[in-house]
Design an enzyme around this catalytic site. Structure first.
Site, PDB file in Angstrom:
ATOM      1  N   ALA A  51      17.237   7.880  -8.424  1.00  9.87           N
ATOM      2  CA  ALA A  51      18.391   7.186  -8.695  1.00  9.87           C
ATOM      3  C   ALA A  51      18.963   5.411  -7.620  1.00  9.87           C
ATOM      4  O   ALA A  51      18.491   5.017  -8.417  1.00  9.87           O
ATOM      5  CB  ALA A  51      19.260   7.527  -8.667  1.00  9.87           C
TER       6      ALA A  51
ATOM      7  N   GLU B 145      -0.312   7.589  -8.255  1.00 10.32           N
ATOM      8  CA  GLU B 145      -1.936   7.159  -7.070  1.00 10.32           C
ATOM      9  C   GLU B 145      -1.301   8.189  -5.729  1.00 10.32           C
ATOM     10  O   GLU B 145      -2.502   8.857  -5.137  1.00 10.32           O
ATOM     11  CB  GLU B 145      -1.702   6.279  -6.884  1.00 10.32           C
ATOM     12  CG  GLU B 145      -2.552   5.550  -8.761  1.00 10.32           C
ATOM     13  CD  GLU B 145      -1.029   4.556  -9.489  1.00 10.32           C
ATOM     14  OE1 GLU B 145       0.221   5.371  -9.603  1.00 10.32           O
ATOM     15  OE2 GLU B 145      -1.334   3.180 -10.281  1.00 10.32           O
TER      16      GLU B 145
ATOM     17  N   CYS C  72       0.919   1.061  -4.239  1.00  9.62           N
ATOM     18  CA  CYS C  72      -0.373   1.500  -4.329  1.00  9.62           C
ATOM     19  C   CYS C  72      -2.462   1.254  -3.447  1.00  9.62           C
ATOM     20  O   CYS C  72      -2.626   1.947  -3.148  1.00  9.62           O
ATOM     21  CB  CYS C  72      -0.696   2.203  -5.520  1.00  9.62           C
ATOM     22  SG  CYS C  72       0.905   2.863  -5.652  1.00  9.62           S
TER      23      CYS C  72
END
Length: 160
Positions: free
Chosen positions: A65, A74, A113
């Site tokens: 949240a 990933e 990522c």
């Protein structure tokens, strides 16, 4: 002024063009969608990576949240592989998405990522190949993280 053009090639494959190993890896990424915790974005991401040993490691996005405190699929998969199988080479990572308004082209990893996976690619001194899928129509194959992040930050910037 000096200019440099940076280019890379991606391949658009049909499912029937994939090897058995790549088909299995994509199926594992699609399976990982089931463990996605994405109640806020409703955008599920599943990842599965294959190590040189043949071991497959899955990950899925885990939201919170308190955006952006969650983790992408990933990085979950790559970090898990790094902990459970230290020093093993990551050969290929497959990424599947569902939910939201899916683009015609599958979604590539976010910048965080890309940077995290680049670190693994540099450590193993071998490219990590990508297979990206959205649905079952087309698979995008990318040869290396360096292609996704050609000007990535690496340890050479930290040397004194």
């Amino acid at each position: 002024m000096q200019k440099q053009k940076i280019q890379f090639e991606i391949s658009y494959l049909k499912p029937q063009d994939l090897s058995v190993a790549d088909t299995e890896l994509l199926a594992s990424a699609h399976e990982a969608l089931n463990t996605s915790y994405s109640p806020y974005s409703n955008f599920k991401v599943g990842a599965a990576l294959r190590l040189a040993s043949g071991t497959i490691v899955q990950g899925s996005n885990q939201e919170n949240a308190s955006f952006p405190a969650g983790l992408c699929a990933e990085r979950v998969a790559v970090f898990q592989a790094g902990v459970r199988f230290p020093g093993e080479v990551i050969e290929t990572i497959a990424i599947a998405v569902s939910g939201g308004s899916l683009p015609a082209t599958p979604a590539a990893p976010c910048g965080n990522c890309r940077q995290a996976i680049l670190e693994y690619e540099l450590r193993q001194d071998r490219p990590i190949r990508y297979l990206l899928a959205a649905g079952n129509e087309t698979v995008v194959a990318i040869p290396s993280t360096r292609d996704l992040l050609p000007l990535g930050f690496d340890s050479s910037y930290l040397k004194q």
